[in-house]
Design an enzyme around this catalytic site. Sequence first.
Site, PDB file in Angstrom:
ATOM      1  N   ALA A  37     -90.901 -15.276   7.825  1.00 36.92           N
ATOM      2  CA  ALA A  37     -92.024 -14.778   8.759  1.00 36.92           C
ATOM      3  C   ALA A  37     -92.573 -16.056   9.337  1.00 36.92           C
ATOM      4  O   ALA A  37     -93.494 -15.958  10.555  1.00 36.92           O
ATOM      5  CB  ALA A  37     -93.006 -14.176   7.899  1.00 36.92           C
ATOM      6  N   THR A  41     -95.043 -16.858  13.201  1.00 43.98           N
ATOM      7  CA  THR A  41     -96.757 -16.977  13.416  1.00 43.98           C
ATOM      8  C   THR A  41     -97.133 -17.586  14.545  1.00 43.98           C
ATOM      9  O   THR A  41     -98.117 -17.157  15.061  1.00 43.98           O
ATOM     10  CB  THR A  41     -97.167 -17.765  12.088  1.00 43.98           C
ATOM     11  OG1 THR A  41     -96.634 -18.985  12.074  1.00 43.98           O
ATOM     12  CG2 THR A  41     -96.789 -17.294  10.860  1.00 43.98           C
ATOM     13  N   ARG A  49     -97.417 -14.617   3.192  1.00 47.12           N
ATOM     14  CA  ARG A  49     -97.959 -15.506   2.135  1.00 47.12           C
ATOM     15  C   ARG A  49     -98.865 -16.536   2.342  1.00 47.12           C
ATOM     16  O   ARG A  49     -99.205 -17.549   1.558  1.00 47.12           O
ATOM     17  CB  ARG A  49     -97.048 -15.795   1.162  1.00 47.12           C
ATOM     18  CG  ARG A  49     -96.511 -14.712   0.365  1.00 47.12           C
ATOM     19  CD  ARG A  49     -95.379 -15.012  -0.504  1.00 47.12           C
ATOM     20  NE  ARG A  49     -94.887 -13.875  -1.325  1.00 47.12           N
ATOM     21  CZ  ARG A  49     -94.161 -12.768  -0.450  1.00 47.12           C
ATOM     22  NH1 ARG A  49     -93.626 -13.023   0.522  1.00 47.12           N
ATOM     23  NH2 ARG A  49     -93.666 -11.708  -1.020  1.00 47.12           N
ATOM     24  N   ASP A 118     -88.969  -8.487  13.415  1.00 48.20           N
ATOM     25  CA  ASP A 118     -89.427  -8.443  14.639  1.00 48.20           C
ATOM     26  C   ASP A 118     -88.517  -8.754  15.793  1.00 48.20           C
ATOM     27  O   ASP A 118     -88.732  -8.374  16.966  1.00 48.20           O
ATOM     28  CB  ASP A 118     -90.622  -9.529  14.719  1.00 48.20           C
ATOM     29  CG  ASP A 118     -90.009 -11.123  14.436  1.00 48.20           C
ATOM     30  OD1 ASP A 118     -88.916 -11.226  14.882  1.00 48.20           O
ATOM     31  OD2 ASP A 118     -90.686 -11.918  13.892  1.00 48.20           O
ATOM     32  N   HIS A 133     -83.546  -7.928   6.401  1.00 50.49           N
ATOM     33  CA  HIS A 133     -84.475  -6.822   5.958  1.00 50.49           C
ATOM     34  C   HIS A 133     -84.483  -6.102   7.034  1.00 50.49           C
ATOM     35  O   HIS A 133     -85.466  -5.310   7.124  1.00 50.49           O
ATOM     36  CB  HIS A 133     -85.889  -7.622   5.758  1.00 50.49           C
ATOM     37  CG  HIS A 133     -85.691  -8.464   4.454  1.00 50.49           C
ATOM     38  ND1 HIS A 133     -86.713  -9.227   4.004  1.00 50.49           N
ATOM     39  CD2 HIS A 133     -85.033  -8.407   3.340  1.00 50.49           C
ATOM     40  CE1 HIS A 133     -86.543  -9.987   2.972  1.00 50.49           C
ATOM     41  NE2 HIS A 133     -85.327  -9.427   2.304  1.00 50.49           N
ATOM     42  N   CYS A 166     -87.978  14.498  11.736  1.00 51.86           N
ATOM     43  CA  CYS A 166     -86.595  14.613  12.522  1.00 51.86           C
ATOM     44  C   CYS A 166     -86.461  15.738  13.774  1.00 51.86           C
ATOM     45  O   CYS A 166     -86.833  16.791  13.217  1.00 51.86           O
ATOM     46  CB  CYS A 166     -85.405  14.854  11.540  1.00 51.86           C
ATOM     47  SG  CYS A 166     -83.999  14.918  12.396  1.00 51.86           S
ATOM     48  N   CYS A 169     -83.863  18.393  12.220  1.00 48.22           N
ATOM     49  CA  CYS A 169     -83.982  19.275  11.020  1.00 48.22           C
ATOM     50  C   CYS A 169     -85.389  19.420  10.259  1.00 48.22           C
ATOM     51  O   CYS A 169     -85.570  19.636   9.265  1.00 48.22           O
ATOM     52  CB  CYS A 169     -82.789  18.734   9.920  1.00 48.22           C
ATOM     53  SG  CYS A 169     -83.254  17.164   9.044  1.00 48.22           S
TER      54      CYS A 169
HETATM   55  P1  NAD Z   1     -93.756 -15.557   3.573  1.00 50.49           P
HETATM   56  O1  NAD Z   1     -94.971 -15.088   4.340  1.00 50.49           O
HETATM   57  O2  NAD Z   1     -93.602 -15.255   2.124  1.00 50.49           O
HETATM   58  O3  NAD Z   1     -93.741 -16.944   4.064  1.00 50.49           O
HETATM   59  C1  NAD Z   1     -93.892 -17.569   5.277  1.00 50.49           C
HETATM   60  C2  NAD Z   1     -93.869 -19.168   4.897  1.00 50.49           C
HETATM   61  O4  NAD Z   1     -93.914 -19.645   5.997  1.00 50.49           O
HETATM   62  C3  NAD Z   1     -95.236 -19.630   4.166  1.00 50.49           C
HETATM   63  O5  NAD Z   1     -94.665 -20.376   3.203  1.00 50.49           O
HETATM   64  C4  NAD Z   1     -95.827 -20.436   5.143  1.00 50.49           C
HETATM   65  O6  NAD Z   1     -96.489 -21.740   4.792  1.00 50.49           O
HETATM   66  C5  NAD Z   1     -95.013 -20.808   6.427  1.00 50.49           C
HETATM   67  N1  NAD Z   1     -95.267 -20.874   7.497  1.00 50.49           N
HETATM   68  C6  NAD Z   1     -96.354 -20.034   8.356  1.00 50.49           C
HETATM   69  N2  NAD Z   1     -96.312 -20.497   9.707  1.00 50.49           N
HETATM   70  C7  NAD Z   1     -95.434 -21.464   9.747  1.00 50.49           C
HETATM   71  C8  NAD Z   1     -95.067 -22.415  10.863  1.00 50.49           C
HETATM   72  N3  NAD Z   1     -95.641 -22.295  12.170  1.00 50.49           N
HETATM   73  N4  NAD Z   1     -94.295 -23.341  10.521  1.00 50.49           N
HETATM   74  C9  NAD Z   1     -93.757 -23.609   9.369  1.00 50.49           C
HETATM   75  N5  NAD Z   1     -94.086 -22.809   8.347  1.00 50.49           N
HETATM   76  C10 NAD Z   1     -94.987 -21.869   8.491  1.00 50.49           C
HETATM   77  O7  NAD Z   1     -92.643 -14.723   4.511  1.00 50.49           O
HETATM   78  P2  NAD Z   1     -91.014 -14.612   4.061  1.00 50.49           P
HETATM   79  O8  NAD Z   1     -90.476 -15.889   3.369  1.00 50.49           O
HETATM   80  O9  NAD Z   1     -90.300 -14.227   5.153  1.00 50.49           O
HETATM   81  O10 NAD Z   1     -90.767 -13.619   3.116  1.00 50.49           O
HETATM   82  C11 NAD Z   1     -91.601 -12.392   3.132  1.00 50.49           C
HETATM   83  C12 NAD Z   1     -91.119 -11.037   3.696  1.00 50.49           C
HETATM   84  O11 NAD Z   1     -92.023 -11.052   4.992  1.00 50.49           O
HETATM   85  C13 NAD Z   1     -89.958 -11.055   4.537  1.00 50.49           C
HETATM   86  O12 NAD Z   1     -89.144  -9.843   3.782  1.00 50.49           O
HETATM   87  C14 NAD Z   1     -90.280 -10.460   5.861  1.00 50.49           C
HETATM   88  O13 NAD Z   1     -89.369  -9.441   6.013  1.00 50.49           O
HETATM   89  C15 NAD Z   1     -91.637  -9.964   5.831  1.00 50.49           C
HETATM   90  N6  NAD Z   1     -92.269 -10.390   7.348  1.00 50.49           N
HETATM   91  C16 NAD Z   1     -91.675 -10.261   8.470  1.00 50.49           C
HETATM   92  C17 NAD Z   1     -92.581 -10.556   9.398  1.00 50.49           C
HETATM   93  C18 NAD Z   1     -91.617 -10.566  10.695  1.00 50.49           C
HETATM   94  O14 NAD Z   1     -90.819  -9.844  10.996  1.00 50.49           O
HETATM   95  N7  NAD Z   1     -92.226 -11.462  11.810  1.00 50.49           N
HETATM   96  C19 NAD Z   1     -93.858 -10.975   9.219  1.00 50.49           C
HETATM   97  C20 NAD Z   1     -94.619 -10.727   8.081  1.00 50.49           C
HETATM   98  C21 NAD Z   1     -93.730 -10.540   6.970  1.00 50.49           C
HETATM   99 ZN    ZN Z   2     -82.725  15.301  10.083  1.00 48.41          ZN
END
Ligand code: NAD
Ligand code: ZN
Length: 261
Positions: A37, A41, A49, A118, A133, A166, A169
């Site tokens: 994720a 950001t 997290r 995403d 995922h 759906c 169904c």
């Molecule tokens: P996580 O939130 O657990 O960890 C994200 C990490 O990225 C953190 O440790 C943070 O310090 C770091 N981080 C944040 N911004 C940053 C940046 N600009 N540069 C460098 N590091 C940065 O996310 P995860 O490890 O992907 O696991 C959690 C779950 O979150 C996954 O299963 C995912 O599917 C889901 N998720 C996905 C999205 C998305 O699709 N964009 C968004 C939120 C959560």
């Molecule tokens: Zn169906």
Amino acid sequence: MRTRKVVRKMMSGPSGAASRVADILRESRKTMVLTGAGVSTESGIPDYRSKGTGLWEKYDPMEKASLQALLSNPAEFYRFNLPRWCDYAAAQPNITHRALYQLERKGYIHGIITQNIDGLHRKAGSQRVWEVHGHLRTCRCLDCAASYPFTELITQFNRGTNPPRCPQCNGLLRPDVVLFGDPMGDDYYRAREEMHGCEVLMVVGSSLQVYPVADLPRLARRLVIINKEPTPWDPKAEVVAYKEAGSFFHNLLEALGIEGQ
Ligand code: NAD
Ligand code: ZN
């Protein structure tokens, strides 16, 4: 190929994390990238997290985005999750996604294993992407397994049909994302196969706390981690950069002499 000892010596030079990683990429015969994720950001999508802004500081994932939540209270599941998934779907790739596309095009990386749903790596042009995922392109019926575009969920939700059903169904529709409590999908097993012979794994923007993905670094010979905050794998990594992914990749492309960021 250089020994670990030589690489460590290179690391102690004055050149910074990006140029050390550039050297590692030049040497490596097979580099895979694992993203989380944190790479999105900077496209305006909150991660789970990060301290202070992470979504899971406010909500419990097991409660809000689990298979159990979908089955026990589907209307609440969609009320909570669908608006944020619509935001994900509207987001645009940032410099990190674009840089990873360039690295694939230039042959520096074999492909990207992403935990993100995403779709931003594909939007940036990356071809070899394993979305372990799931994604927001389609949804399916829990009863008859018919598949629909993801927009089916949005259209029904917006006209007040919650939970979405759906059209064939009337079964409950579910998104093609891997929820807490779901088994892993095909892309995960393909990604594990692609890790075969992986010399370098570059982890970007993941807290490496969600299993089984957090175990993938075990399959690589060398590990590089670019993440703002520490991860449990840091002690095993050859390079750890506590940096914003965007500025790191800007410097990395520069170090590799790649233009057009
Ligand atoms: P996580 O939130 O657990 O960890 C994200 C990490 O990225 C953190 O440790 C943070 O310090 C770091 N981080 C944040 N911004 C940053 C940046 N600009 N540069 C460098 N590091 C940065 O996310 P995860 O490890 O992907 O696991 C959690 C779950 O979150 C996954 O299963 C995912 O599917 C889901 N998720 C996905 C999205 C998305 O699709 N964009 C968004 C939120 C959560
Ligand atoms: Zn169906």
